[in-house]
Design an enzyme around this catalytic site. Structure first.
Site, mmCIF file in Angstrom:
data_model
loop_
_atom_site.group_PDB
_atom_site.id
_atom_site.type_symbol
_atom_site.label_atom_id
_atom_site.label_comp_id
_atom_site.label_asym_id
_atom_site.label_seq_id
_atom_site.Cartn_x
_atom_site.Cartn_y
_atom_site.Cartn_z
ATOM 1 N N HIS A 1 7.782 -29.964 12.169
ATOM 2 C CA HIS A 1 7.158 -28.746 11.630
ATOM 3 C C HIS A 1 6.137 -29.090 10.547
ATOM 4 C CE1 HIS A 1 9.859 -26.409 14.024
ATOM 5 N NE2 HIS A 1 10.899 -27.020 13.487
ATOM 6 N N ASP B 1 0.869 -1.174 0.000
ATOM 7 C CA ASP B 1 0.000 0.000 0.000
ATOM 8 C C ASP B 1 0.915 1.236 0.000
ATOM 9 O OD1 ASP B 1 0.865 0.333 2.615
ATOM 10 O OD2 ASP B 1 -1.132 0.221 3.523
ATOM 11 N N HIS C 1 10.228 -23.056 10.039
ATOM 12 C CA HIS C 1 9.220 -23.640 10.934
ATOM 13 C C HIS C 1 7.815 -23.620 10.349
ATOM 14 C CE1 HIS C 1 11.626 -23.219 14.946
ATOM 15 N NE2 HIS C 1 12.415 -23.506 13.923
ATOM 16 N N CYS D 1 3.042 -3.118 4.091
ATOM 17 C CA CYS D 1 2.129 -2.026 4.466
ATOM 18 C C CYS D 1 2.826 -1.257 5.589
ATOM 19 C CB CYS D 1 0.754 -2.553 4.868
ATOM 20 S SG CYS D 1 0.739 -3.668 6.292
ATOM 21 N N THR E 1 2.680 -1.619 8.926
ATOM 22 C CA THR E 1 3.167 -2.483 10.003
ATOM 23 C C THR E 1 3.421 -3.922 9.573
ATOM 24 O OG1 THR E 1 0.911 -3.111 10.551
ATOM 25 C CG2 THR E 1 1.818 -1.187 11.721
ATOM 26 N N GLY F 1 -1.694 -5.730 8.663
ATOM 27 C CA GLY F 1 -2.904 -5.752 7.847
ATOM 28 C C GLY F 1 -2.721 -6.661 6.636
ATOM 29 N N MET F 2 -1.562 -6.584 6.017
ATOM 30 C CA MET F 2 -1.280 -7.437 4.854
ATOM 31 C C MET F 2 -1.330 -8.915 5.248
ATOM 32 S SD MET F 2 -0.887 -5.833 2.029
ATOM 33 C CE MET F 2 -0.191 -4.441 1.118
#
Ligand code: RB5
Length: 157
Positions: free
Chosen positions: A140, A15, A105, A72, A74, A77-78
């Site tokens: 894993h 974004d 992992h 984005c 932070t 949101g993505m």
């Protein structure tokens, strides 16, 4: 699978808050010989991150790209949006440790980054670490299979 030695098709998106870092990552990936599909955005004009998360996630889920990178403000949101697409394991990465663990992992197939939180140069380092790491399998794999099963139960409903 070790992705570092192979040339990948990588879908990238951002974004407005992640635009600059997305451009740096695109340059790095292209110089490294990967095929980059940039779904936008292409400026700092305000846009909605779920639109780009959805496009990248659907490309990875549909096999048109092996991996995705989303940026984005932070990274959160993505990741939230991308993880709504079946088959996607999107992980927010903050440093080299989380970049490596996301693949080793969690077998993450989408990397998300916080464009307002990390230095552009470091973002490229985290992408490099993600590509260099390989899924460890073993215990894993069992855990990732449990995540896939949760998803399949809901898709069938
Ligand atoms: C946009 O202002 C910001 O909310 C977005 O980039 C992202 O950080 C959301 O998770």
């Amino acid at each position: 699978m070790n992705l570092s030695n192979q040339k990948q098709r990588i879908a990238i998106g951002a974004d407005h808050a992640g635009f600059q870092i997305k451009e740096n990552i695109k340059r790095f990936l292209e110089q490294a010989g990967h095929t980059v599909e940039d779904v936008g955005t292409w400026s700092e004009e305000s846009v909605d991150y779920p639109d780009f998360a959805r496009t990248v996630a659907e490309k990875v889920s549909g096999g048109m790209a092996q991996l995705g990178v989303l940026v984005c403000g932070t990274g959160m949101g993505m990741a939230i949006a991308a993880n709504k697409v079946p088959g996607i394991r999107a992980a927010v990465v903050h440093d080299k440790v989380t970049a490596r663990a996301a693949r080793e992992h969690n077998d993450a197939n989408v990397l998300t980054l916080g464009g307002r939180l990390i230095e552009p140069g470091l973002a490229v380092e985290f992408v490099k670490e993600f590509l260099d790491a390989q899924f460890a399998g073993g215990r894993h794999q069992r855990r990732v299979d449990k995540i896939t099963e949760m998803e399949q139960v809901r898709v069938r409903k």
